[in-house]
Design a protein around this motif. Sequence first.
Motif, PDB file in Angstrom:
ATOM      1  N   MET A 167      19.443  17.188  70.179  1.00  0.00           N
ATOM      2  CA  MET A 167      19.087  18.353  69.389  1.00  0.00           C
ATOM      3  C   MET A 167      17.657  18.805  69.667  1.00  0.00           C
ATOM      4  SD  MET A 167      20.891  20.153  67.688  1.00  0.00           S
ATOM      5  CE  MET A 167      21.292  21.081  66.303  1.00  0.00           C
ATOM      6  N   ILE A 168      16.805  17.869  70.082  1.00  0.00           N
ATOM      7  CA  ILE A 168      15.415  18.230  70.391  1.00  0.00           C
ATOM      8  C   ILE A 168      15.355  19.219  71.551  1.00  0.00           C
ATOM      9  CG2 ILE A 168      14.996  16.292  71.952  1.00  0.00           C
ATOM     10  CD1 ILE A 168      12.351  17.330  69.568  1.00  0.00           C
ATOM     11  N   VAL A 169      16.316  19.108  72.463  1.00  0.00           N
ATOM     12  CA  VAL A 169      16.346  20.031  73.600  1.00  0.00           C
ATOM     13  C   VAL A 169      16.581  21.456  73.116  1.00  0.00           C
ATOM     14  CG1 VAL A 169      17.578  20.590  75.715  1.00  0.00           C
ATOM     15  CG2 VAL A 169      17.098  18.225  75.164  1.00  0.00           C
ATOM     16  N   LEU A 170      17.454  21.618  72.125  1.00  0.00           N
ATOM     17  CA  LEU A 170      17.692  22.958  71.590  1.00  0.00           C
ATOM     18  C   LEU A 170      16.458  23.506  70.885  1.00  0.00           C
ATOM     19  CD1 LEU A 170      21.321  22.632  70.246  1.00  0.00           C
ATOM     20  CD2 LEU A 170      20.522  23.897  72.233  1.00  0.00           C
ATOM     21  N   VAL A 171      15.733  22.645  70.207  1.00  0.00           N
ATOM     22  CA  VAL A 171      14.493  23.082  69.569  1.00  0.00           C
ATOM     23  C   VAL A 171      13.512  23.574  70.623  1.00  0.00           C
ATOM     24  CG1 VAL A 171      12.507  22.290  68.227  1.00  0.00           C
ATOM     25  CG2 VAL A 171      14.807  21.591  67.569  1.00  0.00           C
ATOM     26  N   LEU A 172      13.416  22.856  71.730  1.00  0.00           N
ATOM     27  CA  LEU A 172      12.537  23.299  72.819  1.00  0.00           C
ATOM     28  C   LEU A 172      13.040  24.594  73.445  1.00  0.00           C
ATOM     29  CD1 LEU A 172      11.747  19.963  74.682  1.00  0.00           C
ATOM     30  CD2 LEU A 172      10.192  21.335  73.310  1.00  0.00           C
ATOM     31  N   ALA A 173      14.349  24.701  73.638  1.00  0.00           N
ATOM     32  CA  ALA A 173      14.909  25.882  74.293  1.00  0.00           C
ATOM     33  C   ALA A 173      14.748  27.138  73.441  1.00  0.00           C
ATOM     34  CB  ALA A 173      16.385  25.658  74.611  1.00  0.00           C
ATOM     35  N   ILE A 174      14.723  26.996  72.134  1.00  0.00           N
ATOM     36  CA  ILE A 174      14.552  28.152  71.254  1.00  0.00           C
ATOM     37  C   ILE A 174      13.094  28.285  70.805  1.00  0.00           C
ATOM     38  CG2 ILE A 174      15.175  29.123  69.002  1.00  0.00           C
ATOM     39  CD1 ILE A 174      17.969  27.933  69.446  1.00  0.00           C
ATOM     40  N   GLY A 175      12.454  27.162  70.508  1.00  0.00           N
ATOM     41  CA  GLY A 175      11.089  27.190  70.005  1.00  0.00           C
ATOM     42  C   GLY A 175      10.067  27.583  71.051  1.00  0.00           C
ATOM     43  N   TYR A 176      10.268  27.167  72.292  1.00  0.00           N
ATOM     44  CA  TYR A 176       9.304  27.491  73.337  1.00  0.00           C
ATOM     45  C   TYR A 176       9.224  28.999  73.603  1.00  0.00           C
ATOM     46  CZ  TYR A 176       6.450  26.969  77.465  1.00  0.00           C
ATOM     47  OH  TYR A 176       5.433  27.058  78.378  1.00  0.00           O
ATOM     48  N   PRO A 177      10.355  29.703  73.740  1.00  0.00           N
ATOM     49  CA  PRO A 177      10.239  31.159  73.896  1.00  0.00           C
ATOM     50  C   PRO A 177       9.570  31.839  72.697  1.00  0.00           C
ATOM     51  CG  PRO A 177      12.391  30.452  74.626  1.00  0.00           C
ATOM     52  CD  PRO A 177      11.731  29.263  73.983  1.00  0.00           C
ATOM     53  N   LEU A 178       9.789  31.310  71.497  1.00  0.00           N
ATOM     54  CA  LEU A 178       9.084  31.855  70.330  1.00  0.00           C
ATOM     55  C   LEU A 178       7.582  31.629  70.452  1.00  0.00           C
ATOM     56  CD1 LEU A 178      11.402  30.893  67.348  1.00  0.00           C
ATOM     57  CD2 LEU A 178      10.880  33.184  68.182  1.00  0.00           C
ATOM     58  N   LEU A 179       7.197  30.458  70.956  1.00  0.00           N
ATOM     59  CA  LEU A 179       5.786  30.171  71.179  1.00  0.00           C
ATOM     60  C   LEU A 179       5.195  31.117  72.223  1.00  0.00           C
ATOM     61  CD1 LEU A 179       3.367  28.257  70.659  1.00  0.00           C
ATOM     62  CD2 LEU A 179       4.234  26.878  72.549  1.00  0.00           C
ATOM     63  N   VAL A 180       5.954  31.408  73.268  1.00  0.00           N
ATOM     64  CA  VAL A 180       5.490  32.338  74.297  1.00  0.00           C
ATOM     65  C   VAL A 180       5.271  33.723  73.693  1.00  0.00           C
ATOM     66  CG1 VAL A 180       6.134  33.507  76.436  1.00  0.00           C
ATOM     67  CG2 VAL A 180       6.541  31.066  76.194  1.00  0.00           C
ATOM     68  N   LEU A 181       6.219  34.192  72.883  1.00  0.00           N
ATOM     69  CA  LEU A 181       6.045  35.493  72.237  1.00  0.00           C
ATOM     70  C   LEU A 181       4.803  35.506  71.359  1.00  0.00           C
ATOM     71  CD1 LEU A 181       9.663  36.533  71.234  1.00  0.00           C
ATOM     72  CD2 LEU A 181       8.113  37.767  72.746  1.00  0.00           C
ATOM     73  N   VAL A 231      22.924  19.269  77.069  1.00  0.00           N
ATOM     74  CA  VAL A 231      23.517  19.299  75.731  1.00  0.00           C
ATOM     75  C   VAL A 231      25.038  19.321  75.837  1.00  0.00           C
ATOM     76  CG1 VAL A 231      23.725  20.692  73.634  1.00  0.00           C
ATOM     77  CG2 VAL A 231      21.510  20.394  74.707  1.00  0.00           C
ATOM     78  N   ASP A 232      25.695  18.604  74.949  1.00  0.00           N
ATOM     79  CA  ASP A 232      27.156  18.624  74.871  1.00  0.00           C
ATOM     80  C   ASP A 232      27.578  19.911  74.160  1.00  0.00           C
ATOM     81  OD1 ASP A 232      29.853  18.078  74.696  1.00  0.00           O
ATOM     82  OD2 ASP A 232      29.631  16.702  73.004  1.00  0.00           O
ATOM     83  N   VAL A 271      27.916  21.561  70.153  1.00  0.00           N
ATOM     84  CA  VAL A 271      26.906  22.549  69.745  1.00  0.00           C
ATOM     85  C   VAL A 271      27.380  23.925  70.200  1.00  0.00           C
ATOM     86  CG1 VAL A 271      24.499  23.232  70.022  1.00  0.00           C
ATOM     87  CG2 VAL A 271      25.100  20.826  70.006  1.00  0.00           C
ATOM     88  N   PRO A 272      27.295  24.922  69.333  1.00  0.00           N
ATOM     89  CA  PRO A 272      27.738  26.257  69.754  1.00  0.00           C
ATOM     90  C   PRO A 272      26.855  26.840  70.864  1.00  0.00           C
ATOM     91  CG  PRO A 272      26.881  26.287  67.492  1.00  0.00           C
ATOM     92  CD  PRO A 272      26.840  24.881  67.962  1.00  0.00           C
ATOM     93  N   PRO A 273      27.470  27.416  71.890  1.00  0.00           N
ATOM     94  CA  PRO A 273      26.700  27.948  73.019  1.00  0.00           C
ATOM     95  C   PRO A 273      25.789  29.116  72.654  1.00  0.00           C
ATOM     96  CG  PRO A 273      29.068  28.003  73.484  1.00  0.00           C
ATOM     97  CD  PRO A 273      28.891  27.482  72.112  1.00  0.00           C
ATOM     98  N   TRP A 274      26.026  29.785  71.532  1.00  0.00           N
ATOM     99  CA  TRP A 274      25.176  30.915  71.178  1.00  0.00           C
ATOM    100  C   TRP A 274      23.747  30.466  70.884  1.00  0.00           C
ATOM    101  CZ3 TRP A 274      23.201  30.472  66.308  1.00  0.00           C
ATOM    102  CH2 TRP A 274      23.913  29.721  65.383  1.00  0.00           C
TER     103      TRP A 274
END
Length: 108
Positions: free
Chosen positions: A1-15, A47-48, A52-55
């Motif tokens: 689940m940490i990978v999803l946090v990075l995948a979503i949180g990092y682009p937010l950090l970039v913005l 991620v499996d 986890v939903p692909p969206w």
Amino acid sequence: MIVLVLAIGYPLLVLWQLNGRKLRDRLDVVVVFAVGFLFLLFARTTVDWQAVPPWLWLIGLLLLATSVVRAGWAWPDLQWTNSRRGGRRATSAAIQLVIATALIVVLL
């Protein structure tokens, strides 16, 4: 689940960095997007997606795409290196990009 946090949180950090003008120069922008792409690719491959939903991955992808558009507006206002030691800055960015590229190649 940490990978999803990075995948979503990092682009937010970039913005946030782009909107707050926290990125110093164009090298920062290039490195940030290489790492952002690496996080998304890492999330996509590790991620499996049956559990986890692909969206969720698509949200990270859309956020990174939004960051790219926002960076396009900021790009003309930035210099390539904004440092007293431009050579060290460029070397550091090059090393980071080589590491990110090698990891991306391994994940593909």
